[in-house]
Motif scaffolding. Structure first.
Motif, PDB file in Angstrom:
ATOM      1  N   VAL A   1       2.423 -28.635 -17.393  1.00 40.21           N
ATOM      2  CA  VAL A   1       3.068 -29.945 -17.252  1.00 40.21           C
ATOM      3  C   VAL A   1       3.961 -30.201 -18.449  1.00 40.21           C
ATOM      4  N   LEU A   2       5.108 -30.808 -18.136  1.00 41.59           N
ATOM      5  CA  LEU A   2       6.082 -31.170 -19.153  1.00 41.59           C
ATOM      6  C   LEU A   2       6.168 -32.689 -19.166  1.00 41.59           C
ATOM      7  N   GLY A   3       6.107 -33.258 -20.349  1.00 41.16           N
ATOM      8  CA  GLY A   3       6.209 -34.699 -20.462  1.00 41.16           C
ATOM      9  C   GLY A   3       7.018 -35.051 -21.690  1.00 41.16           C
ATOM     10  N   SER A   4       7.182 -36.348 -21.917  1.00 42.58           N
ATOM     11  CA  SER A   4       7.915 -36.755 -23.113  1.00 42.58           C
ATOM     12  C   SER A   4       7.378 -38.075 -23.624  1.00 42.58           C
ATOM     13  N   ALA A   5       7.635 -38.313 -24.894  1.00 41.88           N
ATOM     14  CA  ALA A   5       7.207 -39.553 -25.534  1.00 41.88           C
ATOM     15  C   ALA A   5       8.095 -39.813 -26.743  1.00 41.88           C
ATOM     16  N   PRO A   6       8.342 -41.096 -27.063  1.00 41.74           N
ATOM     17  CA  PRO A   6       9.020 -41.402 -28.327  1.00 41.74           C
ATOM     18  C   PRO A   6       8.111 -40.932 -29.465  1.00 41.74           C
ATOM     19  N   PRO A   7       8.661 -40.302 -30.517  1.00 43.10           N
ATOM     20  CA  PRO A   7       7.814 -39.719 -31.571  1.00 43.10           C
ATOM     21  C   PRO A   7       6.776 -40.701 -32.119  1.00 43.10           C
ATOM     22  N   GLU A   8       7.147 -41.980 -32.254  1.00 43.99           N
ATOM     23  CA  GLU A   8       6.227 -42.952 -32.868  1.00 43.99           C
ATOM     24  C   GLU A   8       5.120 -43.384 -31.914  1.00 43.99           C
ATOM     25  N   ARG A   9       5.170 -42.922 -30.650  1.00 40.83           N
ATOM     26  CA  ARG A   9       4.134 -43.309 -29.689  1.00 40.83           C
ATOM     27  C   ARG A   9       3.269 -42.133 -29.232  1.00 40.83           C
ATOM     28  N   ILE A  10       3.459 -40.973 -29.868  1.00 40.25           N
ATOM     29  CA  ILE A  10       2.607 -39.818 -29.526  1.00 40.25           C
ATOM     30  C   ILE A  10       1.205 -40.046 -30.083  1.00 40.25           C
ATOM     31  N   ILE A  11       0.190 -39.762 -29.276  1.00 43.22           N
ATOM     32  CA  ILE A  11      -1.208 -39.943 -29.696  1.00 43.22           C
ATOM     33  C   ILE A  11      -1.784 -38.604 -30.132  1.00 43.22           C
ATOM     34  N   TYR A  12      -2.231 -38.524 -31.395  1.00 45.89           N
ATOM     35  CA  TYR A  12      -2.871 -37.310 -31.898  1.00 45.89           C
ATOM     36  C   TYR A  12      -4.360 -37.569 -32.053  1.00 45.89           C
ATOM     37  N   ARG A  13      -5.117 -36.485 -32.092  1.00 44.29           N
ATOM     38  CA  ARG A  13      -6.565 -36.671 -32.201  1.00 44.29           C
ATOM     39  C   ARG A  13      -7.023 -36.766 -33.667  1.00 44.29           C
ATOM     40  N   ASP A  14      -6.136 -36.491 -34.604  1.00 45.38           N
ATOM     41  CA  ASP A  14      -6.564 -36.428 -36.014  1.00 45.38           C
ATOM     42  C   ASP A  14      -6.258 -37.707 -36.788  1.00 45.38           C
ATOM     43  N   ARG A  15      -6.104 -38.843 -36.106  1.00 43.90           N
ATOM     44  CA  ARG A  15      -5.706 -40.073 -36.786  1.00 43.90           C
ATOM     45  C   ARG A  15      -6.800 -41.142 -36.815  1.00 43.90           C
ATOM     46  N   ALA A  16      -8.050 -40.750 -36.485  1.00 45.14           N
ATOM     47  CA  ALA A  16      -9.127 -41.745 -36.494  1.00 45.14           C
ATOM     48  C   ALA A  16      -9.460 -42.126 -37.937  1.00 45.14           C
TER      49      ALA A  16
ATOM     50  N   ALA B   1       1.244 -29.561 -26.824  1.00 50.08           N
ATOM     51  CA  ALA B   1       2.137 -29.281 -27.948  1.00 50.08           C
ATOM     52  C   ALA B   1       3.321 -30.243 -27.907  1.00 50.08           C
ATOM     53  N   VAL B   2       3.847 -30.545 -29.079  1.00 53.14           N
ATOM     54  CA  VAL B   2       4.985 -31.458 -29.203  1.00 53.14           C
ATOM     55  C   VAL B   2       6.192 -30.670 -29.710  1.00 53.14           C
ATOM     56  N   LEU B   3       7.305 -30.737 -28.987  1.00 52.94           N
ATOM     57  CA  LEU B   3       8.507 -29.993 -29.365  1.00 52.94           C
ATOM     58  C   LEU B   3       9.711 -30.933 -29.391  1.00 52.94           C
ATOM     59  N   SER B   4      10.709 -30.575 -30.178  1.00 52.06           N
ATOM     60  CA  SER B   4      11.941 -31.372 -30.198  1.00 52.06           C
ATOM     61  C   SER B   4      13.080 -30.586 -29.568  1.00 52.06           C
ATOM     62  N   LEU B   5      13.884 -31.270 -28.773  1.00 53.13           N
ATOM     63  CA  LEU B   5      15.080 -30.657 -28.195  1.00 53.13           C
ATOM     64  C   LEU B   5      16.270 -30.966 -29.091  1.00 53.13           C
ATOM     65  N   PRO B   6      17.200 -29.993 -29.249  1.00 46.23           N
ATOM     66  CA  PRO B   6      18.439 -30.323 -29.965  1.00 46.23           C
ATOM     67  C   PRO B   6      19.141 -31.492 -29.257  1.00 46.23           C
ATOM     68  N   LEU B   7      19.743 -32.368 -30.022  1.00 42.20           N
ATOM     69  CA  LEU B   7      20.358 -33.590 -29.500  1.00 42.20           C
ATOM     70  C   LEU B   7      21.350 -33.283 -28.371  1.00 42.20           C
ATOM     71  N   GLY B   8      21.205 -33.972 -27.256  1.00 40.93           N
ATOM     72  CA  GLY B   8      22.163 -33.843 -26.155  1.00 40.93           C
ATOM     73  C   GLY B   8      21.947 -32.632 -25.273  1.00 40.93           C
ATOM     74  N   GLU B   9      20.925 -31.808 -25.578  1.00 41.00           N
ATOM     75  CA  GLU B   9      20.696 -30.619 -24.749  1.00 41.00           C
ATOM     76  C   GLU B   9      19.691 -30.920 -23.637  1.00 41.00           C
ATOM     77  N   GLN B  10      19.751 -30.101 -22.579  1.00 43.91           N
ATOM     78  CA  GLN B  10      18.791 -30.244 -21.496  1.00 43.91           C
ATOM     79  C   GLN B  10      17.676 -29.217 -21.634  1.00 43.91           C
ATOM     80  N   LEU B  11      16.536 -29.555 -21.012  1.00 48.00           N
ATOM     81  CA  LEU B  11      15.364 -28.678 -21.060  1.00 48.00           C
ATOM     82  C   LEU B  11      15.464 -27.657 -19.933  1.00 48.00           C
ATOM     83  N   ILE B  12      15.245 -26.385 -20.273  1.00 44.13           N
ATOM     84  CA  ILE B  12      15.253 -25.310 -19.273  1.00 44.13           C
ATOM     85  C   ILE B  12      13.862 -24.700 -19.269  1.00 44.13           C
TER      86      ILE B  12
END
Lengths: 329, 329
Positions: free
Chosen positions: A142-157, B31-42
């Motif tokens: 599965v591919l998803g997305s989140a704004p960086p400041e709203r990602i939930i990590y398990r190591d922040r308790a 896992a959390v990854l960043s895409l280069p600005l303005g690029e699409q995910l393949i």
């Protein structure tokens, strides 16, 4: 005559599975997706094998689900990983390996179950691969997305946080018991039975919580995980990653009402596959979250400095241990 | 005594595989990854099964590779799908299913091969899952990105385009022949043998072409695909998707020099797994691309309006057909 994969071939199978997939994204070497501006990509992969994670009668394991249920549940488990990260889904790929004697209708039903679940949560199958094997398995990414400041990590308790569960625990395990032991099930009211079996066959990933969290300004400081391996394992993993400990209050844990309190508590702690969220946050914010999560959500414990997880039961502190955690081989 | 997965358990296995994975991205639900600005995910997923796509001696299929080779090659095939889309890699996830009697060292070697290949192309394993099965299989999902205007689709070939291949075809098939028929191999010079076996065991996805294409301003208008299923299937798939036809010029196709011209041509057209790119573009731009792609790159045909694919051989036009295409069941 029942059509098998051997009769059908890969081209024909892919044509039959296409209706369950996102039409415009299929048909090239890879799928192309867009991320919401400024969000990060969240990705998770699960492998599910017939006879290990589910059963459709091809091995000795008892059958407790239809192929549609298997599809729904496999994807729901993966979407739950996204919810646990605070992410919303963009799409998914499915790697299918199946024996030549596997009925085509069974594969179609599994994809139908996945597609139904995907649609229910606003996403779709965007790619994948099919191939021959001697055992039926699914690998879902599965591919998803989140704004960086709203990602939930398990190591922040943090010490002083309380632990919130977003719903009842042990219901999936109780549903499995109903299916495996009809005699035991006959002692349980029909409505409860049905709810538990539903929890087992059609679990609901808590993406609704992610939507609610997105509306909170400023973003809540949270640590979190889903309870796919049981509540005890969830709390242990948060504590391990955060370098803290916890006390779980047995009398606050929302458990199933099966007439055997000890069994229900065990199922809640160790049963697994409830796919609720387990979140650690400051006590002031916890009540709002519980209200948003529904009437079985509850504050079930607190984070402490001592690096152990205890269960407080009838005034006593008992150690929580999960020896068999992750022993999948 | 040889350590098997049954001796080792999942926690221990994951600890052993961790060195081959991206350190900071492992350990949460996703896992959390960043895409280069303005690029699409393949995104692309491949499933590989022991005894079908590769052999490590657990079935009757002859062994032609080490576990490291299997890891390299499985990932290379997936990275080639990204190259065919004009994308550069961001990361990958691996779903491993393996029998309990599988040696842990074999699994570690497969991951070592994948990690070496990932590193060679500037990427890494960012997540995955492991579980028990009765057959060894890998499901790899590669994630990449590209600026929308530089994504390569297969349905953009136009009448008047020429067809460019980025390198020799049939080398992987010739390498397999060397490994399966030592007697035949003994008639081939050692340096050639070595190059072909290398092409079979350690294919190189053409991400270098993607880097070159990124520098072209304005972006070239291209249709493209990789030649994983052979040159004939690649051209057929482009033509089918684009609603056009093609003539392949047999005497221009870069083939292996094995002393049997007909066999070498067959291997180039139908052998598969060369993982070169097959690109359609205007004749004026094709020569620059060939120069960038290396000395075995060549213009091998042209796109025509009639919806058929022909091979021009000794002045005659022969039909190109791929009946057995994709019959993986």
């Amino acid at each position: 005559m029942m059509l098998t994969l051997a009769d059908c071939g890969e081209l024909e199978l892919i044509a039959r599975l296409r209706p369950y997939c996102h039409r415009e994204l299929m048909g090239d070497d890879a799928a192309v997706l867009s991320l919401p501006l400024g969000e990060q990509l969240i990705v998770s992969t699960d492998v599910l094998v017939e006879g290990v994670h589910f059963s459709l009668g091809m091995t000795d394991t008892p059958v407790t689900m239809t192929p549609q249920d298997v599809g729904w549940r496999s994807l729901a488990a993966n979407l739950s990983d996204l919810a646990a990260m605070g992410a919303l889904p963009l799409g998914l790929t499915v790697g299918l390996a199946a024996p030549r004697n596997c009925p085509v209708a069974m594969i179609e039903s599994i994809y139908q179950g996945m597609a139904t679940c995907a649609q229910a949560y606003g996403t779709s199958i965007v790619g994948g691969d099919t191939c021959r094997s001697s055992v039926l398995s699914l690998s879902i990414t599965v591919l998803g997305s989140a704004p960086p400041e709203r990602i939930i990590y398990r190591d922040r308790a943090q010490v002083g946080d309380v632990i919130v569960v977003t719903g009842v625990h042990g219901a999936s395990r109780a549903g499995l018991e109903c299916l495996l032991s009809p005699q035991w099930a006959s002692t349980v009211p029909a409505a409860l039975q049905q709810a538990w079996i539903q929890a087992h066959q059609r679990p609901r990933p808590r993406l609704d919580i992610v939507h609610w969290l997105r509306q909170q300004v400023p973003p809540l400081r949270l640590a979190g995980i889903d309870s796919s391996d049981g509540l005890a394992a969830a709390v242990l993993q948060i504590c391990q990653a955060s370098g803290v400990g916890a006390v779980l209050w047995a009398d606050q844990i929302p458990i199933v009402d099966d007439g055997d309190h000890q069994q229900a508590l065990n199922w809640a702690l160790y049963g697994g596959e409830d796919f609720e969220l387990v979140l650690c946050l400051s006590p002031e914010l916890a009540q709002d979250l519980c209200t948003a999560a529904g009437d079985r959500a509850a504050i079930v414990g607190e984070i402490i400095p001592e690096k152990r997880v205890h269960l407080k039961l009838n005034g006593e502190l008992l150690p929580v241990q999960v020896n068999q955690l992750f022993q999948h081989f």
